[in-house]
Scaffold this motif. Structure first.
Motif, mmCIF file in Angstrom:
data_model
loop_
_atom_site.group_PDB
_atom_site.id
_atom_site.type_symbol
_atom_site.label_atom_id
_atom_site.label_comp_id
_atom_site.label_asym_id
_atom_site.label_seq_id
_atom_site.Cartn_x
_atom_site.Cartn_y
_atom_site.Cartn_z
ATOM 1 N N TYR A 131 -7.207 1.063 5.661
ATOM 2 C CA TYR A 131 -6.736 0.335 4.501
ATOM 3 C C TYR A 131 -6.194 -0.904 4.873
ATOM 4 N N CYS A 132 -5.414 -1.052 6.016
ATOM 5 C CA CYS A 132 -4.772 -2.308 6.321
ATOM 6 C C CYS A 132 -5.883 -3.577 6.676
ATOM 7 N N GLU A 184 4.828 6.266 -6.620
ATOM 8 C CA GLU A 184 3.694 5.544 -7.232
ATOM 9 C C GLU A 184 3.697 5.440 -8.665
ATOM 10 N N ILE A 230 -1.678 -1.795 -3.970
ATOM 11 C CA ILE A 230 -2.882 -0.874 -3.805
ATOM 12 C C ILE A 230 -2.327 0.510 -4.073
ATOM 13 N N LEU A 289 -0.824 6.555 6.791
ATOM 14 C CA LEU A 289 -1.713 5.815 6.284
ATOM 15 C C LEU A 289 -2.899 5.414 7.336
ATOM 16 N N THR A 347 -3.259 3.959 -2.981
ATOM 17 C CA THR A 347 -4.195 4.766 -2.065
ATOM 18 C C THR A 347 -4.528 6.260 -2.556
ATOM 19 N N ALA A 358 -0.863 -6.601 4.684
ATOM 20 C CA ALA A 358 -0.518 -5.438 4.349
ATOM 21 C C ALA A 358 0.875 -4.876 4.643
ATOM 22 N N LEU A 401 0.933 -1.283 -0.043
ATOM 23 C CA LEU A 401 -0.057 0.132 -0.178
ATOM 24 C C LEU A 401 0.857 1.293 0.092
ATOM 25 N N THR A 402 0.516 1.954 -0.863
ATOM 26 C CA THR A 402 1.407 3.414 -1.038
ATOM 27 C C THR A 402 1.126 4.315 0.100
ATOM 28 N N GLU A 404 -12.210 0.853 1.260
ATOM 29 C CA GLU A 404 -11.722 0.669 2.486
ATOM 30 C C GLU A 404 -12.518 0.925 3.681
ATOM 31 N N VAL A 453 -7.505 -5.095 4.043
ATOM 32 C CA VAL A 453 -6.709 -5.943 3.525
ATOM 33 C C VAL A 453 -6.685 -7.244 4.303
#
Length: 236
Positions: free
Chosen positions: A31-32, A95, A63, A27, A65, A42, A9-10, A216, A35
């Motif tokens: 998001y995590c 990215e 991914i 982050l 983000t 993640a 994940l960026t 997410e 996943v």
């Protein structure tokens, strides 16, 4: 037991000040969590384009983000920059390297919000720099309510991979002032009621989907299905 795929994940980045007196990455936790709930692991990806291939060599999926910044219009051939456009050049450079490398490898890719927009640009597309100035009568695409609540509905287009995953409609959150104008080598898979492009994908690849909303937050059953489909592709 099925192996959990490793999903990069960026990160977002902020200058020194505020949370830390040194530059820092960020982050959102969900998001995590999304996943992990879908069966993945993640891992955070710092902004080092020179290490992109090394990271990709260890990952099963990527991914890209979202974040409160924009893609440089110069990357899609526009010399003029709208007054609202804000850049994070180092993040975008990293990215870009990750996305380009992942696409070469046919690695599963999910672009979220700004990540969907960058994916479109990498695929030869272009962006609307500021929806309110470009589209008369457009919906409010920067919702004022919490992002765990839907902002509007989107139509998922028949014949697309996304349609197979989530069905004909979803309720989605919305937090963007830009949008995809031209999809380049991708195809459009979702649109808002005002005609704003809300998703893209690349047919023929293992899994390459971009969505303009933030799945997410898991506000629609389709959000859960998107993450599950990506993990299945990453394990394939």
């Amino acid at each position: 037991m099925t192996k959990r795929p490793l999903i990069g994940l960026t990160l977002d980045a902020e200058p020194a000040g505020g949370w830390s007196k040194y530059p820092w990455y960020a982050l959102r936790q969900n998001y995590c969590e999304a996943v992990a709930a879908a069966g993945g692991l993640a891992v955070a990806l710092p902004h080092d384009a020179g290490l992109a291939e090394d990271y990709l060599g260890r990952l099963d999926g990527l991914i890209v983000t979202g974040g409160a910044f924009d893609v440089d219009p110069a990357l899609y051939g526009e010399a003029e920059r709208h007054a609202t456009v804000e850049l994070k050049a180092d993040r975008t450079t990293a990215e870009l390297a990750l996305l380009q490398g992942a696409l070469r490898r046919d690695m599963p890719v999910l672009g979220i919000c700004g990540g969907e927009q960058l994916l479109a640009v990498v695929l030869g597309g272009s962006l609307i720099q500021h929806i309110p100035d470009a589209m008369a009568g457009a919906l409010e695409h920067e919702q004022k309510t919490p992002h765990y609540q839907p902002g509007h509905e989107v139509e998922i287009l028949r014949g697309t991979r996304l349609y197979d995953i989530v069905g004909p409609r979803m309720l989605v959150n919305t937090s963007h002032h830009q949008a995809v104008r031209g999809a380049g080598r991708s195809v459009v898979n979702a649109v808002a009621p005002d005609g704003v492009i809300e998703g893209i994908e690349v047919p023929g690849l293992k899994f390459c989907i971009g969505v303009q909303w933030h799945p997410e937050y898991l506000i629609d059953k389709g959000d859960t299905a998107i993450f599950a489909a990506m993990m299945a592709a990453a394990n394939g």
